[in-house]
Design a protein around this motif. Structure first.
Motif, PDB file in Angstrom:
ATOM      1  N   VAL A  16      -0.269  -5.826  -0.258  1.00 28.33           N
ATOM      2  CA  VAL A  16       0.995  -5.701  -1.004  1.00 28.33           C
ATOM      3  C   VAL A  16       1.580  -7.077  -1.286  1.00 28.33           C
ATOM      4  N   SER A 174       8.197  -7.779   0.089  1.00 27.17           N
ATOM      5  CA  SER A 174       7.059  -6.873  -0.090  1.00 27.17           C
ATOM      6  C   SER A 174       6.774  -6.112   1.200  1.00 27.17           C
ATOM      7  N   ALA A 178       7.026  -2.119   1.617  1.00 24.83           N
ATOM      8  CA  ALA A 178       5.871  -1.351   2.094  1.00 24.83           C
ATOM      9  C   ALA A 178       6.244  -0.495   3.298  1.00 24.83           C
ATOM     10  N   GLN A 181       7.961   2.813   2.883  1.00 22.77           N
ATOM     11  CA  GLN A 181       7.140   3.936   2.435  1.00 22.77           C
ATOM     12  C   GLN A 181       6.538   4.704   3.611  1.00 22.77           C
ATOM     13  N   ASP A 216       0.711  -0.343  -4.781  1.00 24.50           N
ATOM     14  CA  ASP A 216       1.831  -1.290  -4.831  1.00 24.50           C
ATOM     15  C   ASP A 216       1.375  -2.623  -5.399  1.00 24.50           C
ATOM     16  N   CYS A 217       0.201  -3.070  -4.954  1.00 24.54           N
ATOM     17  CA  CYS A 217      -0.341  -4.357  -5.405  1.00 24.54           C
ATOM     18  C   CYS A 217      -0.558  -4.356  -6.916  1.00 24.54           C
ATOM     19  N   SER A 220       2.782  -3.972  -8.961  1.00 16.77           N
ATOM     20  CA  SER A 220       3.593  -5.203  -8.954  1.00 16.77           C
ATOM     21  C   SER A 220       2.999  -6.250  -9.886  1.00 16.77           C
TER      22      SER A 220
END
Length: 231
Positions: A16, A174, A178, A181, A216-217, A220
Motif C-alpha cells: 500500500v 497509507s 490500510a 480496512q 489500494d496500491c 492510488s
C-alpha cells in the motif's frame, strides 16, 4: 508480521505504501514539474512501516523495544544511583568524614527528591492514557504523527528535507488507511475519542488483506496519474 487476525502484515503495508508513494511522486514530478519529487516514493515505504513501531512482534517494533528498555533502565539507574549517592554523602557529612559544602539535611532533601521523581514516574506510567498511548493501535495509529510530518514539511524549502517529510506523511497515512480496512481499525479521531474507526472488516488470516493491499496500491497509482493530469 502480525499474528492477530485483525492486522495487516508488514508486506501488505509496504504494498500500500508503495502505491501511495508512487502516486505522490508522480503528482509532484509530473503534475508540479519538480524532479526532486521522486524522493517521495522510497521514503513513503519507510513511512508505511513506522506506525507499527508500537508492536513488539514487528521488526521495527523489536528495535523500538530494545531502545525503550535501554532508556527506561538507564533512567531507573540514574534515579536509584542519585538517591543512594545523596544518602551516602549525607551519612559521610554527618559522621564528619568530609565537608562537601552542603549540609546533611540538604543532601537528604536531594535524596528525597529522587524518591519523589521515582514515584511520579510510576504514577504517570500507570495512568490509563499512557497505557493506551503506548499500546499497539494507540497513539502511533492516530493522526498525531502525520500532523507533525506536515509541519515538518514547512520548516525548510530544501527539497530533500521537504520531500522526505512528505514521503513520511504519505506513507504513514497509507498505513492508517490500510489498517482502517481491518476489523481492528484505528483511533484516528484522537483526542476527540480513542475509539477505533474502521470502514471494512478484513482479517489477515485469509487473503482478503493481500487483495485489498494490491487494490489500494493500484487505485492510488491511478488516482495519482489522474491528479497529475494524465487523463
Amino acid at each position: 508480521s502480525h499474528r492477530n487476525g485483525g492486522f495487516m502484515t508488514g508486506v501488505q503495508h509496504k504494498i500500500v505504501g508503495t502505491g501511495f508513494g508512487i502516486a505522490g511522486a508522480y503528482v509532484v514530478t509530473k503534475g508540479m514539474g519538480d524532479p526532486y519529487g521522486v524522493l517521495i516514493a522510497p521514503v513513503a515505504i519507510v513511512g508505511s512501516m513506522l506506525p507499527d513501531i508500537d508492536h513488539d512482534m514487528t521488526k521495527i517494533g523489536r528495535k523500538r523495544k530494545f531502545v525503550t528498555n535501554l532508556t527506561t533502565n538507564t533512567i531507573n539507574m540514574l534515579i536509584i544511583g542519585g538517591m543512594i549517592g545523596a544518602c551516602i554523602l549525607a551519612l559521610m557529612t554527618l559522621i564528619g568524614f568530609r565537608d562537601y559544602g552542603v549540609s546533611a539535611t540538604q543532601l537528604l532533601i536531594v535524596a528525597g527528591g529522587f524518591v519523589a521523581v521515582w514515584f511520579i514516574k510510576k504514577f504517570i506510567m500507570s495512568r490509563d492514557i499512557v497505557k493506551w498511548a503506548t499500546k499497539h493501535r494507540g497513539l502511533m495509529h492516530t493522526l498525531v504523527c502525520p500532523v507533525l510530518f506536515y509541519f515538518g514539511m514547512g520548516i525548510s524549502d530544501f527539497p530533500l528535507w521537504r520531500y522526505t517529510f512528505m514521503g513520511l506523511l504519505i506513507g504513514y497515512c497509507s498505513h492508517l488507511f490500510a489498517d482502517m480496512q481491518t476489523v481492528e481499525g484505528c483511533p484516528i479521531l484522537f483526542p476527540l475519542t480513542r475509539k477505533n474507526i474502521k470502514f471494512m472488516r478484513l482479517r489477515t488470516k485469509n487473503k482478503s488483506c493481500t487483495y485489498a493491499a494490491w487494490i489500494d496500491c493500484l487505485i492510488s497509482i491511478g488516482v495519482g496519474y489522474i491528479l497529475a493530469g494524465g487523463l
